[in-house]
Enzyme design. Sequence first.
Site, mmCIF file in Angstrom:
data_model
loop_
_atom_site.group_PDB
_atom_site.id
_atom_site.type_symbol
_atom_site.label_atom_id
_atom_site.label_comp_id
_atom_site.label_asym_id
_atom_site.label_seq_id
_atom_site.Cartn_x
_atom_site.Cartn_y
_atom_site.Cartn_z
ATOM 1 N N TYR A 12 39.569 37.184 31.458
ATOM 2 C CA TYR A 12 39.410 37.581 30.057
ATOM 3 C C TYR A 12 40.314 38.734 29.659
ATOM 4 C CZ TYR A 12 36.662 40.964 32.639
ATOM 5 O OH TYR A 12 36.268 41.909 33.552
ATOM 6 N N GLY A 13 41.156 39.192 30.576
ATOM 7 C CA GLY A 13 41.966 40.380 30.285
ATOM 8 C C GLY A 13 43.380 40.257 30.801
ATOM 9 N N THR A 14 43.741 41.161 31.695
ATOM 10 C CA THR A 14 45.128 41.282 32.140
ATOM 11 C C THR A 14 45.606 40.123 32.997
ATOM 12 O OG1 THR A 14 44.586 42.557 34.125
ATOM 13 C CG2 THR A 14 44.939 43.799 32.063
ATOM 14 N N LEU A 15 44.708 39.224 33.388
ATOM 15 C CA LEU A 15 45.102 38.070 34.192
ATOM 16 C C LEU A 15 45.429 36.836 33.351
ATOM 17 C CD1 LEU A 15 42.528 38.557 37.060
ATOM 18 C CD2 LEU A 15 45.015 38.497 37.363
ATOM 19 N N GLU A 85 40.954 43.548 41.810
ATOM 20 C CA GLU A 85 39.804 44.006 41.028
ATOM 21 C C GLU A 85 38.958 45.057 41.749
ATOM 22 O OE1 GLU A 85 40.104 43.387 38.119
ATOM 23 O OE2 GLU A 85 40.635 41.321 37.710
#
Length: 172
Positions: A12-15, A85
């Site tokens: 949901y973000g930087t990936l 993570e």
Amino acid sequence: MAEAPPTMVFVYGTLKRGFPNHPLLAASASPFAGAVSTAAPASLVIGPYSVPFLLPTPSSSSGRLISGELYSASPLALAKLDALEGTHIGVYERRRLTVVVDGSGEAVEAEAYFAHPSYAEALWRRCGGEAAEIGEYTMDHAARYVPPSGRSPGAAGLIDAIHGFLATTPDN
């Protein structure tokens, strides 16, 4: 001995594709399985270094459906994601959740990285609670993102930043 089957992972973000940490997924040959949203409301806030944090919804009145992407990650790719993570030091924990595939409406069980429960609620409050929740991590957020190479060493730099962030008041 057969290799374990791939794990469906919700990012949901930087990936996400086009975002700073996506090359890790691309390099691990984790196939894109589709654009998705969470099936149930959750809380997503932006913390130190413009890092997104998915939190368990702290109250029944808050939370949004969170947009993201679904990938099929091999055990090796999952190990690399866990390292990024910081699951080994309590930055995030991988938990199951249900996502809904955009277009088809198909419900899929996946895993996602949630802020560790030891600080999740305090982070939600410190970020501004319900008023700070977002439904999607965008390129504007990513433009302020500080990659691990720009922080104190490794994932420990992020957990240290989280603790420092929580120790300050919003007007400091």
